[in-house]
Enzyme design. Structure first.
Site, mmCIF file in Angstrom:
data_model
loop_
_atom_site.group_PDB
_atom_site.id
_atom_site.type_symbol
_atom_site.label_atom_id
_atom_site.label_comp_id
_atom_site.label_asym_id
_atom_site.label_seq_id
_atom_site.Cartn_x
_atom_site.Cartn_y
_atom_site.Cartn_z
ATOM 1 N N LYS A 49 41.227 3.799 -16.155
ATOM 2 C CA LYS A 49 41.345 2.348 -15.929
ATOM 3 C C LYS A 49 42.566 1.801 -16.671
ATOM 4 O O LYS A 49 43.303 0.954 -16.166
ATOM 5 C CB LYS A 49 40.074 1.644 -16.413
ATOM 6 C CG LYS A 49 38.844 1.940 -15.557
ATOM 7 C CD LYS A 49 37.552 1.444 -16.232
ATOM 8 C CE LYS A 49 36.326 1.926 -15.471
ATOM 9 N NZ LYS A 49 35.050 1.581 -16.142
ATOM 10 N N GLN A 93 32.245 -0.531 -21.642
ATOM 11 C CA GLN A 93 31.974 0.691 -20.870
ATOM 12 C C GLN A 93 30.526 1.137 -21.044
ATOM 13 O O GLN A 93 30.028 1.254 -22.162
ATOM 14 C CB GLN A 93 32.946 1.801 -21.292
ATOM 15 C CG GLN A 93 32.807 3.105 -20.515
ATOM 16 C CD GLN A 93 33.175 2.990 -19.033
ATOM 17 O OE1 GLN A 93 33.962 2.146 -18.624
ATOM 18 N NE2 GLN A 93 32.586 3.841 -18.217
ATOM 19 N N ASP A 116 33.525 -6.935 -14.746
ATOM 20 C CA ASP A 116 32.586 -5.924 -14.245
ATOM 21 C C ASP A 116 31.500 -6.552 -13.373
ATOM 22 O O ASP A 116 30.814 -5.847 -12.628
ATOM 23 C CB ASP A 116 31.888 -5.251 -15.440
ATOM 24 C CG ASP A 116 32.299 -3.806 -15.632
ATOM 25 O OD1 ASP A 116 32.676 -3.167 -14.635
ATOM 26 O OD2 ASP A 116 32.228 -3.330 -16.775
HETATM 27 N N1 GUN Z 1 30.074 3.184 -16.283
HETATM 28 C C1 GUN Z 1 30.056 3.723 -15.053
HETATM 29 N N2 GUN Z 1 30.558 2.851 -14.152
HETATM 30 C C2 GUN Z 1 30.898 1.740 -14.834
HETATM 31 C C3 GUN Z 1 31.474 0.497 -14.462
HETATM 32 O O1 GUN Z 1 31.770 0.205 -13.303
HETATM 33 N N3 GUN Z 1 31.683 -0.378 -15.480
HETATM 34 C C4 GUN Z 1 31.353 -0.110 -16.761
HETATM 35 N N4 GUN Z 1 31.567 -1.055 -17.675
HETATM 36 N N5 GUN Z 1 30.813 1.022 -17.142
HETATM 37 C C5 GUN Z 1 30.588 1.938 -16.179
#
Ligand code: GUN
Length: 291
Positions: A49, A93, A116
């Site tokens: 990311k 995350q 998110d």
């Molecule tokens: N862990 C797995 N997928 C995601 C996501 O889309 N966002 C976040 N914050 N954590 C994740």
């Protein structure tokens, strides 16, 4: 082409965002990543990311904490990022270590920075079909794939396996919305569903988001169905340098001859999640800088 190239679609979105970000005068959009511990998948996702953000011209900030941090320390960091006007988007995350309350961390993020889409306010906006909110990136990415590949949901029977807020539940809500990219008839299946195969065989569009490697077998799929595989599972493979390979929730070899379209793993839904996160970050920047 039967396989849907999510990597290419995501790369198109990244290119579009790069163009729109280049025209911004002054400080660029900024996203803060909060990561706790060293879970290898989380480290790898956040790195990806971070890299994509830089490529677009979005400024990434990494806030990494030891596994043992307290909820108070985590809360204080989220509060500081909420208060910092140079930060447009905040991502905590998932998964957090089990001693931390994940949903309370998500709900502490300022909803206008919740790129998110996990905050209760943004989840509610999906329910209310309010376009001003932020939609969870993976479900939003599946809708985007359908739009860009000319796959209409209108009147189709969409069967979703999995009821998580991050994917299954939110995708079901999006697919059933009253709108041009939705209007599907939706069935949600989960671990307690009886006669799963009978239901999945009725799907025009089957979305697998259970997190169990290759659980969806060929006999669960109707001839000509569209199969969207959301799973990203690491399974041991001694022949690979890393010692593992990535497989989806769908047995691709069995599903591919039956399905009319299918998303592969890797290279299907996964890259779309990152692209939609970047889209949400630019949207957050724009909403926060509206005159
Ligand atoms: N862990 C797995 N997928 C995601 C996501 O889309 N966002 C976040 N914050 N954590 C994740």
């Amino acid at each position: 082409m039967k396989a849907i190239d999510g990597k290419k679609i995501a790369s198109d979105i990244v290119d579009e965002l790069t163009v729109s970000t280049a025209s911004i005068q002054g400080p660029k959009p900024c996203i803060a990543f909060v990561r706790v511990g060293e879970d290898p998948a989380s480290v790898s996702y956040v790195r990806g990311k971070n890299r994509t953000a830089e490529k677009i011209g979005i400024t990434p900030i990494l806030c990494a904490f030891e596994n043992s941090i307290s909820q108070e320390t985590l809360n204080a960091k989220i509060d500081a990022l909420n208060a910092d006007p140079s930060v447009n988007g905040i991502l905590v995350q998932s998964p957090l270590p089990s001693h931390l309350d994940e949903q309370s961390a998500f709900n502490r993020i300022d909803p206008t920075k919740d790129v998110d889409g996990f905050h209760v306010v943004n989840a509610g906006r999906v329910v209310q079909e309010d376009a001003n909110g932020f939609v969870s990136c993976t479900p939003a990415g599946i809708i985007e794939i359908c739009q860009r590949e000319g796959i209409s949901l209108e009147g189709k029977h969409v069967v979703v396996i999995g009821r998580s807020l991050i994917v299954g539940k939110t995708f079901a809500l999006l697919a059933m919305q009253n709108g041009p990219q939705a209007n599907a008839t939706v069935t949600v299946c989960h671990s307690r569903t009886r006669n799963l195969k009978e239901i999945t065989r009725q799907a025009d569009i089957l979305v697998a988001a259970i997190g169990r490697p290759e659980m969806v077998t060929g006999d669960m799929i109707k001839d000509g169905a569209i199969v969207i595989d959301v799973g990203i599972n690491r399974v041991g493979d001694a022949s690979k340098k890393k010692g593992y390979k990535l497989v989806g929730d769908v047995n691709f070899a069995e599903a591919e001859p039956i399905a009319s379209r299918i998303t592969p793993v890797p290279g299907g839904v996964g890259p779309m999640t990152v692209a939609m996160l970047m889209k949400n970050t630019v949207k957050a920047y724009e909403l926060q800088n509206q005159k």
